[in-house]
Design a protein around this motif. Structure first.
Motif, PDB file in Angstrom:
ATOM      1  N   ARG A  72      55.119 -60.389  25.735  1.00 18.00           N
ATOM      2  CA  ARG A  72      55.252 -61.873  26.297  1.00 18.00           C
ATOM      3  C   ARG A  72      55.158 -62.966  25.313  1.00 18.00           C
ATOM      4  O   ARG A  72      54.778 -62.924  24.239  1.00 18.00           O
ATOM      5  N   THR A  73      55.911 -64.011  25.951  1.00 22.36           N
ATOM      6  CA  THR A  73      56.121 -65.407  24.882  1.00 22.36           C
ATOM      7  C   THR A  73      54.685 -65.899  25.046  1.00 22.36           C
ATOM      8  O   THR A  73      53.560 -65.901  25.373  1.00 22.36           O
ATOM      9  N   VAL A  74      54.714 -66.790  23.760  1.00 18.70           N
ATOM     10  CA  VAL A  74      53.398 -67.514  23.227  1.00 18.70           C
ATOM     11  C   VAL A  74      53.069 -68.414  24.407  1.00 18.70           C
ATOM     12  O   VAL A  74      52.071 -68.629  24.962  1.00 18.70           O
ATOM     13  N   ARG A  75      54.263 -69.005  25.329  1.00 17.74           N
ATOM     14  CA  ARG A  75      53.861 -69.818  26.482  1.00 17.74           C
ATOM     15  C   ARG A  75      52.960 -68.944  27.503  1.00 17.74           C
ATOM     16  O   ARG A  75      52.247 -69.619  28.041  1.00 17.74           O
ATOM     17  N   ALA A  76      53.762 -68.023  27.761  1.00 17.54           N
ATOM     18  CA  ALA A  76      52.973 -67.009  28.882  1.00 17.54           C
ATOM     19  C   ALA A  76      51.820 -66.806  28.481  1.00 17.54           C
ATOM     20  O   ALA A  76      50.758 -66.867  29.445  1.00 17.54           O
ATOM     21  N   GLN A  77      51.453 -66.492  27.223  1.00 18.28           N
ATOM     22  CA  GLN A  77      50.039 -66.171  26.784  1.00 18.28           C
ATOM     23  C   GLN A  77      49.071 -67.298  27.004  1.00 18.28           C
ATOM     24  O   GLN A  77      47.644 -67.146  27.537  1.00 18.28           O
ATOM     25  N   LEU A  78      49.306 -68.297  26.626  1.00 19.85           N
ATOM     26  CA  LEU A  78      48.718 -69.626  26.803  1.00 19.85           C
ATOM     27  C   LEU A  78      48.451 -70.065  28.241  1.00 19.85           C
ATOM     28  O   LEU A  78      47.499 -70.130  28.666  1.00 19.85           O
ATOM     29  N   GLU A  79      49.363 -69.721  29.118  1.00 24.58           N
ATOM     30  CA  GLU A  79      49.133 -70.311  30.599  1.00 24.58           C
ATOM     31  C   GLU A  79      48.328 -69.175  31.239  1.00 24.58           C
ATOM     32  O   GLU A  79      47.256 -69.442  32.147  1.00 24.58           O
ATOM     33  N   GLU A  80      48.378 -67.968  30.864  1.00 31.11           N
ATOM     34  CA  GLU A  80      47.540 -67.007  31.356  1.00 31.11           C
ATOM     35  C   GLU A  80      46.204 -67.069  30.880  1.00 31.11           C
ATOM     36  O   GLU A  80      45.388 -67.032  31.789  1.00 31.11           O
ATOM     37  N   THR A  81      45.789 -67.474  29.663  1.00 28.57           N
ATOM     38  CA  THR A  81      44.509 -67.975  29.365  1.00 28.57           C
ATOM     39  C   THR A  81      43.971 -68.969  30.057  1.00 28.57           C
ATOM     40  O   THR A  81      42.820 -69.072  30.457  1.00 28.57           O
ATOM     41  N   LEU A  82      44.759 -69.908  30.237  1.00 28.60           N
ATOM     42  CA  LEU A  82      44.346 -71.305  30.918  1.00 28.60           C
ATOM     43  C   LEU A  82      44.125 -70.704  32.192  1.00 28.60           C
ATOM     44  O   LEU A  82      42.903 -71.564  32.831  1.00 28.60           O
ATOM     45  N   ARG A  83      44.812 -70.087  33.065  1.00 26.55           N
ATOM     46  CA  ARG A  83      44.441 -69.745  34.475  1.00 26.55           C
ATOM     47  C   ARG A  83      43.066 -69.074  34.523  1.00 26.55           C
ATOM     48  O   ARG A  83      42.215 -69.168  35.150  1.00 26.55           O
ATOM     49  N   GLU A  84      42.678 -68.037  33.658  1.00 26.22           N
ATOM     50  CA  GLU A  84      41.788 -67.197  33.291  1.00 26.22           C
ATOM     51  C   GLU A  84      40.310 -68.007  33.075  1.00 26.22           C
ATOM     52  O   GLU A  84      39.410 -67.769  33.650  1.00 26.22           O
ATOM     53  N   ARG A 107      46.989 -78.656  19.919  1.00 22.99           N
ATOM     54  CA  ARG A 107      45.497 -78.671  19.240  1.00 22.99           C
ATOM     55  C   ARG A 107      45.387 -77.914  18.007  1.00 22.99           C
ATOM     56  O   ARG A 107      44.939 -78.157  17.145  1.00 22.99           O
ATOM     57  N   ALA A 108      46.460 -76.705  17.995  1.00 25.41           N
ATOM     58  CA  ALA A 108      46.368 -75.989  16.783  1.00 25.41           C
ATOM     59  C   ALA A 108      47.677 -76.203  15.850  1.00 25.41           C
ATOM     60  O   ALA A 108      48.136 -75.162  15.047  1.00 25.41           O
ATOM     61  N   SER A 109      48.358 -77.166  16.051  1.00 23.68           N
ATOM     62  CA  SER A 109      49.771 -77.529  15.470  1.00 23.68           C
ATOM     63  C   SER A 109      50.632 -76.398  15.507  1.00 23.68           C
ATOM     64  O   SER A 109      51.334 -76.170  14.580  1.00 23.68           O
ATOM     65  N   PHE A 110      50.637 -75.870  16.731  1.00 24.22           N
ATOM     66  CA  PHE A 110      51.825 -74.970  17.031  1.00 24.22           C
ATOM     67  C   PHE A 110      53.116 -75.584  17.522  1.00 24.22           C
ATOM     68  O   PHE A 110      52.785 -76.439  18.639  1.00 24.22           O
ATOM     69  N   PRO A 111      54.213 -75.441  17.110  1.00 21.12           N
ATOM     70  CA  PRO A 111      55.360 -76.406  17.419  1.00 21.12           C
ATOM     71  C   PRO A 111      55.903 -75.975  18.831  1.00 21.12           C
ATOM     72  O   PRO A 111      55.985 -74.905  19.105  1.00 21.12           O
ATOM     73  N   ALA A 112      56.102 -76.816  19.640  1.00 18.43           N
ATOM     74  CA  ALA A 112      56.367 -76.660  21.235  1.00 18.43           C
ATOM     75  C   ALA A 112      57.940 -76.018  21.104  1.00 18.43           C
ATOM     76  O   ALA A 112      57.940 -75.335  22.081  1.00 18.43           O
ATOM     77  N   GLY A 113      58.717 -76.136  20.218  1.00 22.85           N
ATOM     78  CA  GLY A 113      59.819 -75.523  20.214  1.00 22.85           C
ATOM     79  C   GLY A 113      59.796 -73.969  19.977  1.00 22.85           C
ATOM     80  O   GLY A 113      61.034 -73.333  20.190  1.00 22.85           O
ATOM     81  N   HIS A 114      58.542 -73.379  19.707  1.00 23.91           N
ATOM     82  CA  HIS A 114      58.447 -72.006  19.439  1.00 23.91           C
ATOM     83  C   HIS A 114      57.654 -71.402  20.524  1.00 23.91           C
ATOM     84  O   HIS A 114      57.379 -70.079  20.421  1.00 23.91           O
ATOM     85  N   LEU A 115      57.456 -72.042  21.702  1.00 25.57           N
ATOM     86  CA  LEU A 115      56.661 -71.604  22.786  1.00 25.57           C
ATOM     87  C   LEU A 115      57.225 -70.340  23.485  1.00 25.57           C
ATOM     88  O   LEU A 115      56.515 -69.677  24.022  1.00 25.57           O
ATOM     89  N   ASP A 116      58.383 -70.623  23.563  1.00 28.94           N
ATOM     90  CA  ASP A 116      59.220 -69.481  24.387  1.00 28.94           C
ATOM     91  C   ASP A 116      59.658 -68.308  23.303  1.00 28.94           C
ATOM     92  O   ASP A 116      60.156 -67.465  23.859  1.00 28.94           O
ATOM     93  N   ARG A 117      59.122 -68.272  22.407  1.00 29.36           N
ATOM     94  CA  ARG A 117      59.185 -66.938  21.300  1.00 29.36           C
ATOM     95  C   ARG A 117      58.293 -65.750  21.684  1.00 29.36           C
ATOM     96  O   ARG A 117      57.192 -66.232  21.828  1.00 29.36           O
ATOM     97  N   TYR A 118      58.520 -64.777  21.204  1.00 23.88           N
ATOM     98  CA  TYR A 118      57.561 -63.675  21.307  1.00 23.88           C
ATOM     99  C   TYR A 118      56.861 -63.286  19.738  1.00 23.88           C
ATOM    100  O   TYR A 118      57.263 -64.029  18.873  1.00 23.88           O
TER     101      TYR A 118
END
Length: 332
Positions: free
Chosen positions: A121-133, A152-163
Protein backbone atom coordinates in the motif's frame (compact mmCIF):
# COMPACT_ATOMS: atom_id res chain seq x y z
CA UNK A 1 12.39 23.95 21.55
CA UNK A 2 11.91 23.39 25.27
CA UNK A 3 9.86 25.96 27.14
CA UNK A 4 9.64 26.97 30.79
CA UNK A 5 6.23 25.30 30.99
CA UNK A 6 7.68 21.86 30.40
CA UNK A 7 10.94 22.19 32.31
CA UNK A 8 9.30 22.89 35.64
CA UNK A 9 8.72 19.94 37.95
CA UNK A 10 5.39 18.17 37.40
CA UNK A 11 2.71 18.70 40.01
CA UNK A 12 0.78 16.10 41.98
CA UNK A 13 -1.09 14.84 38.89
CA UNK A 14 -0.45 11.16 38.22
CA UNK A 15 2.27 10.53 35.63
CA UNK A 16 1.21 9.44 32.16
CA UNK A 17 3.51 6.43 32.57
CA UNK A 18 4.93 4.96 35.78
CA UNK A 19 7.48 2.14 35.39
CA UNK A 20 8.52 0.12 38.43
CA UNK A 21 10.92 -2.81 38.42
CA UNK A 22 10.51 -3.53 34.72
CA UNK A 23 12.67 -6.51 33.78
CA UNK A 24 12.84 -8.56 30.59
CA UNK A 25 14.47 -11.97 30.24
CA UNK A 26 14.77 -14.08 27.12
CA UNK A 27 14.80 -17.86 27.42
CA UNK A 28 17.29 -19.26 24.95
CA UNK A 29 17.97 -22.79 23.73
CA UNK A 30 19.31 -25.07 26.40
CA UNK A 31 17.51 -23.16 29.14
CA UNK A 32 19.98 -20.26 29.22
CA UNK A 33 18.42 -16.89 30.09
CA UNK A 34 19.48 -13.43 28.92
CA UNK A 35 18.60 -10.44 31.12
CA UNK A 36 17.99 -7.71 28.52
CA UNK A 37 16.40 -5.20 30.92
CA UNK A 38 16.80 -5.27 34.70
CA UNK A 39 14.76 -3.41 37.30
CA UNK A 40 13.98 -0.21 35.35
CA UNK A 41 12.29 2.58 37.34
CA UNK A 42 11.05 5.93 36.01
CA UNK A 43 7.99 8.19 35.68
CA UNK A 44 6.97 10.26 32.68
CA UNK A 45 4.65 13.27 33.00
CA UNK A 46 2.42 15.04 30.49
CA UNK A 47 4.38 17.70 28.63
CA UNK A 48 7.70 15.99 29.39
CA UNK A 49 10.31 14.32 27.20
CA UNK A 50 12.54 11.64 28.70
CA UNK A 51 15.51 10.56 26.56
CA UNK A 52 16.77 7.02 27.14
CA UNK A 53 20.36 6.88 25.88
CA UNK A 54 23.18 4.37 25.74
CA UNK A 55 25.29 2.29 23.38
CA UNK A 56 23.67 -0.11 20.91
CA UNK A 57 22.64 -3.41 22.48
CA UNK A 58 22.14 -2.05 26.00
CA UNK A 59 18.43 -2.93 26.11
CA UNK A 60 16.78 0.39 25.17
CA UNK A 61 14.65 -0.97 22.32
CA UNK A 62 13.73 -4.08 24.31
CA UNK A 63 12.30 -1.80 26.99
CA UNK A 64 10.18 0.01 24.37
CA UNK A 65 8.95 -3.28 22.92
CA UNK A 66 7.96 -4.45 26.40
CA UNK A 67 5.84 -1.33 26.91
CA UNK A 68 3.86 -2.07 23.73
CA UNK A 69 3.61 -5.85 24.12
CA UNK A 70 5.76 -6.44 21.05
CA UNK A 71 8.29 -8.86 22.54
CA UNK A 72 8.83 -12.32 21.01
CA UNK A 73 7.35 -15.42 22.57
CA UNK A 74 10.50 -16.40 24.46
CA UNK A 75 10.48 -13.17 26.48
CA UNK A 76 9.30 -12.95 30.08
CA UNK A 77 8.56 -9.64 31.81
CA UNK A 78 8.17 -8.64 35.44
CA UNK A 79 7.43 -5.42 37.28
CA UNK A 80 4.79 -2.92 36.19
CA UNK A 81 4.26 -0.14 33.65
CA UNK A 82 1.09 1.77 34.54
CA UNK A 83 -0.68 4.30 32.35
CA UNK A 84 -2.63 7.06 34.11
CA UNK A 85 -5.89 5.18 33.44
CA UNK A 86 -4.61 2.21 35.45
CA UNK A 87 -3.70 -0.02 32.49
CA UNK A 88 -0.62 -2.13 33.18
CA UNK A 89 1.13 -2.44 29.83
CA UNK A 90 3.04 -5.53 31.00
CA UNK A 91 -0.04 -7.58 31.89
CA UNK A 92 -2.64 -6.26 29.42
CA UNK A 93 -3.63 -8.87 26.85
CA UNK A 94 -3.01 -8.57 23.14
CA UNK A 95 -6.69 -7.83 22.47
CA UNK A 96 -6.65 -4.86 24.85
CA UNK A 97 -3.33 -3.57 23.57
CA UNK A 98 -4.43 -3.76 19.94
CA UNK A 99 -7.88 -2.21 20.44
CA UNK A 100 -7.39 0.45 23.09
CA UNK A 101 -3.66 1.11 23.63
CA UNK A 102 -1.54 1.06 20.47
CA UNK A 103 -2.07 4.21 18.44
CA UNK A 104 -4.72 5.55 20.83
CA UNK A 105 -3.07 5.66 24.25
CA UNK A 106 0.49 4.96 23.13
CA UNK A 107 1.97 5.84 19.74
CA UNK A 108 5.16 4.31 18.35
CA UNK A 109 7.84 5.63 16.01
CA UNK A 110 9.59 2.31 15.29
CA UNK A 111 13.30 1.67 14.99
CA UNK A 112 12.74 -0.38 11.81
CA UNK A 113 10.00 1.39 9.83
CA UNK A 114 10.11 -1.16 7.01
CA UNK A 115 8.67 -3.75 9.39
CA UNK A 116 5.73 -1.46 10.28
CA UNK A 117 4.81 -0.16 6.83
CA UNK A 118 2.50 -2.28 4.67
CA UNK A 119 4.55 -3.13 1.56
CA UNK A 120 1.59 -3.35 -0.87
CA UNK A 121 0.00 0.00 0.00
CA UNK A 122 1.19 3.52 -0.73
CA UNK A 123 2.17 5.89 2.03
CA UNK A 124 -0.93 7.98 1.28
CA UNK A 125 -3.23 4.95 1.60
CA UNK A 126 -1.67 4.02 4.94
CA UNK A 127 -2.00 7.55 6.28
CA UNK A 128 -5.65 7.74 5.18
CA UNK A 129 -6.43 4.35 6.73
CA UNK A 130 -4.86 5.41 10.04
CA UNK A 131 -6.76 8.71 9.95
CA UNK A 132 -10.07 6.86 9.44
CA UNK A 133 -9.30 4.45 12.26
CA UNK A 134 -8.00 6.91 14.85
CA UNK A 135 -9.78 10.18 14.06
CA UNK A 136 -12.92 9.13 12.20
CA UNK A 137 -12.04 11.35 9.22
CA UNK A 138 -13.94 10.60 6.01
CA UNK A 139 -13.72 11.69 2.39
CA UNK A 140 -13.25 14.33 1.06
CA UNK A 141 -11.31 15.40 4.17
CA UNK A 142 -8.95 12.41 4.07
CA UNK A 143 -6.69 13.59 1.26
CA UNK A 144 -5.78 17.00 2.76
CA UNK A 145 -5.60 15.46 6.24
CA UNK A 146 -3.08 12.88 4.99
CA UNK A 147 -1.00 15.63 3.41
CA UNK A 148 -1.03 17.61 6.68
CA UNK A 149 0.01 14.49 8.60
CA UNK A 150 2.90 13.93 6.19
CA UNK A 151 4.02 17.54 6.50
CA UNK A 152 4.24 17.23 10.31
CA UNK A 153 7.02 14.68 9.81
CA UNK A 154 8.64 16.55 6.89
CA UNK A 155 7.55 13.79 4.50
CA UNK A 156 7.42 15.28 0.96
CA UNK A 157 3.96 15.36 -0.63
CA UNK A 158 5.46 14.25 -3.95
CA UNK A 159 6.31 10.84 -2.44
CA UNK A 160 2.91 10.08 -0.88
CA UNK A 161 1.85 7.82 -3.75
CA UNK A 162 4.97 5.68 -3.51
CA UNK A 163 5.21 2.23 -1.93
CA UNK A 164 7.55 1.57 1.01
CA UNK A 165 10.12 -0.29 -1.12
CA UNK A 166 10.45 2.86 -3.26
CA UNK A 167 11.51 4.96 -0.26
CA UNK A 168 14.97 5.61 1.12
CA UNK A 169 15.62 4.69 4.74
CA UNK A 170 15.19 8.31 5.78
CA UNK A 171 11.87 8.69 3.94
CA UNK A 172 10.58 5.44 5.44
CA UNK A 173 11.50 6.76 8.90
CA UNK A 174 9.59 9.99 8.25
CA UNK A 175 6.57 8.04 6.98
CA UNK A 176 6.54 5.99 10.18
CA UNK A 177 6.81 9.17 12.24
CA UNK A 178 3.85 10.70 10.39
CA UNK A 179 1.75 7.60 11.13
CA UNK A 180 2.72 7.67 14.82
CA UNK A 181 1.68 11.30 15.28
CA UNK A 182 -1.80 10.95 13.74
CA UNK A 183 -3.62 9.73 16.84
CA UNK A 184 -2.12 12.42 19.13
CA UNK A 185 -1.73 9.68 21.74
CA UNK A 186 -1.06 10.89 25.33
CA UNK A 187 2.20 8.90 25.27
CA UNK A 188 4.58 8.57 22.33
CA UNK A 189 7.47 6.11 22.20
CA UNK A 190 10.06 7.12 19.61
CA UNK A 191 12.62 4.35 19.10
CA UNK A 192 15.63 5.81 17.26
CA UNK A 193 13.37 8.21 15.28
CA UNK A 194 16.32 9.94 13.56
CA UNK A 195 17.91 6.82 12.05
CA UNK A 196 19.01 7.45 8.46
CA UNK A 197 18.36 11.20 8.57
CA UNK A 198 20.88 13.95 7.87
CA UNK A 199 21.48 16.52 10.60
CA UNK A 200 18.99 19.05 9.22
CA UNK A 201 16.21 16.44 9.14
CA UNK A 202 17.24 15.17 12.57
CA UNK A 203 16.63 18.64 13.96
CA UNK A 204 13.32 19.07 12.11
CA UNK A 205 12.13 15.65 13.31
CA UNK A 206 13.00 16.19 16.97
CA UNK A 207 11.55 19.71 16.86
CA UNK A 208 8.24 18.25 15.66
CA UNK A 209 8.36 15.67 18.44
CA UNK A 210 9.05 18.52 20.87
CA UNK A 211 6.00 20.39 19.62
CA UNK A 212 3.99 17.20 20.13
CA UNK A 213 5.26 17.13 23.73
CA UNK A 214 4.65 20.83 24.34
CA UNK A 215 1.02 20.16 23.42
CA UNK A 216 0.68 18.30 26.73
CA UNK A 217 1.74 14.80 25.71
CA UNK A 218 4.50 12.62 27.12
CA UNK A 219 7.44 11.45 25.01
CA UNK A 220 9.94 8.67 25.63
CA UNK A 221 12.66 8.98 22.99
CA UNK A 222 15.17 6.16 22.71
CA UNK A 223 18.32 7.26 20.98
CA UNK A 224 22.08 7.00 20.74
CA UNK A 225 22.15 10.51 19.21
CA UNK A 226 23.14 12.65 22.19
CA UNK A 227 22.85 15.88 20.19
CA UNK A 228 19.21 15.05 19.44
CA UNK A 229 18.63 14.17 23.10
CA UNK A 230 20.14 17.47 24.24
CA UNK A 231 17.91 19.37 21.79
CA UNK A 232 14.63 17.78 22.87
CA UNK A 233 14.81 16.23 26.36
CA UNK A 234 13.72 17.50 29.76
CA UNK A 235 15.35 14.54 31.51
CA UNK A 236 17.92 11.92 30.50
CA UNK A 237 18.11 8.27 31.55
CA UNK A 238 21.34 6.43 30.79
CA UNK A 239 21.19 2.67 30.26
CA UNK A 240 24.15 0.31 30.42
CA UNK A 241 24.04 -3.48 30.09
CA UNK A 242 20.28 -3.57 30.63
CA UNK A 243 20.17 -1.26 33.66
CA UNK A 244 19.39 2.41 34.09
CA UNK A 245 22.49 3.77 35.80
CA UNK A 246 21.71 7.50 35.87
CA UNK A 247 18.59 9.68 35.62
CA UNK A 248 18.86 13.46 35.76
CA UNK A 249 17.57 16.75 34.38
CA UNK A 250 18.84 17.36 30.85
CA UNK A 251 20.24 20.79 31.68
CA UNK A 252 22.30 19.34 34.53
CA UNK A 253 23.35 16.33 32.47
CA UNK A 254 24.53 18.19 29.36
CA UNK A 255 25.69 21.32 31.17
CA UNK A 256 26.86 21.78 34.73
CA UNK A 257 27.52 19.88 36.90
CA UNK A 258 27.28 17.18 34.20
CA UNK A 259 26.79 13.41 34.52
CA UNK A 260 27.78 11.64 37.71
CA UNK A 261 28.07 8.04 36.51
CA UNK A 262 31.51 7.28 34.98
CA UNK A 263 29.84 5.64 31.98
CA UNK A 264 27.59 8.64 31.36
CA UNK A 265 30.58 10.97 31.60
CA UNK A 266 32.35 8.75 29.11
CA UNK A 267 29.48 9.00 26.63
CA UNK A 268 29.71 12.78 26.60
CA UNK A 269 33.52 12.81 26.53
CA UNK A 270 33.45 10.62 23.41
CA UNK A 271 31.58 13.27 21.40
CA UNK A 272 33.65 15.07 18.73
CA UNK A 273 32.56 18.47 20.03
CA UNK A 274 33.80 17.55 23.51
CA UNK A 275 36.93 15.62 24.48
CA UNK A 276 36.58 13.09 21.62
CA UNK A 277 37.99 10.36 23.87
CA UNK A 278 36.36 6.93 23.43
CA UNK A 279 35.38 4.75 26.37
CA UNK A 280 37.95 1.94 26.58
CA UNK A 281 36.87 -1.64 26.10
CA UNK A 282 33.54 -3.06 24.98
CA UNK A 283 30.17 -3.53 26.74
CA UNK A 284 29.59 -7.00 28.17
CA UNK A 285 27.26 -9.46 26.48
CA UNK A 286 23.82 -9.38 28.10
CA UNK A 287 23.94 -13.18 28.31
CA UNK A 288 27.25 -13.15 30.19
CA UNK A 289 27.09 -10.23 32.60
CA UNK A 290 29.76 -10.07 35.29
CA UNK A 291 29.04 -10.10 38.99
CA UNK A 292 28.64 -6.65 40.49
CA UNK A 293 28.83 -3.47 38.41
CA UNK A 294 28.78 -4.29 34.71
CA UNK A 295 30.85 -1.19 33.89
CA UNK A 296 33.67 -1.99 36.34
CA UNK A 297 35.96 -3.57 33.71
CA UNK A 298 35.93 -0.29 31.72
CA UNK A 299 36.01 2.11 34.67
CA UNK A 300 39.20 3.76 35.96
CA UNK A 301 37.61 4.22 39.39
CA UNK A 302 36.57 0.61 39.98
CA UNK A 303 37.61 -1.07 43.22
CA UNK A 304 36.49 -3.92 45.48
CA UNK A 305 33.19 -2.16 46.24
CA UNK A 306 32.20 -2.64 42.60
CA UNK A 307 32.07 -6.42 43.02
CA UNK A 308 28.52 -5.90 44.34
CA UNK A 309 25.85 -4.50 42.02
CA UNK A 310 25.13 -0.92 43.20
CA UNK A 311 21.42 -0.19 43.75
CA UNK A 312 19.67 2.50 41.72
CA UNK A 313 18.40 5.19 44.09
CA UNK A 314 16.22 6.94 41.52
CA UNK A 315 19.06 9.09 40.21
CA UNK A 316 22.28 7.05 40.26
CA UNK A 317 23.59 3.49 40.44
CA UNK A 318 27.27 3.95 41.29
CA UNK A 319 29.41 4.10 44.42
CA UNK A 320 31.93 6.39 42.74
CA UNK A 321 29.74 8.91 40.91
CA UNK A 322 30.41 12.48 42.01
CA UNK A 323 27.47 14.32 43.57
CA UNK A 324 26.29 17.62 42.15
CA UNK A 325 28.17 19.43 44.92
CA UNK A 326 31.42 17.63 44.05
CA UNK A 327 31.35 15.37 47.09
CA UNK A 328 31.68 11.60 46.85
CA UNK A 329 28.51 9.53 47.40
CA UNK A 330 28.00 7.37 50.44
CA UNK A 331 30.11 4.27 49.82
CA UNK A 332 28.49 2.24 52.58
Amino acid sequence: MKTDAVTTAPGPKAPVLSVRGLSVRFRMRGGRQVAAVADAHFDLAAGECLALVGESGCGKSVLASALLGLLPGNARTSGSALLDDGTDLLTAGERSLARTVRGRRVGLVPQSPAAHLTPVRTVRAQLEETLRELTGARRPALRPAAERAAARASFPAGHLDRYPHELSGGLAQRAATALALIGDAPLLLADEPTTGLDRELVERTVDELRRHTDGGRALLIITHDLAAAERIADRVAVMYAGRIVELDDAERFFGRPGPRHPYARGLLDALPERAFVPIPGMPPELGALPEGCAFAARCDRADELCSVQPPFDGRLACRHGARADGEEPDRA
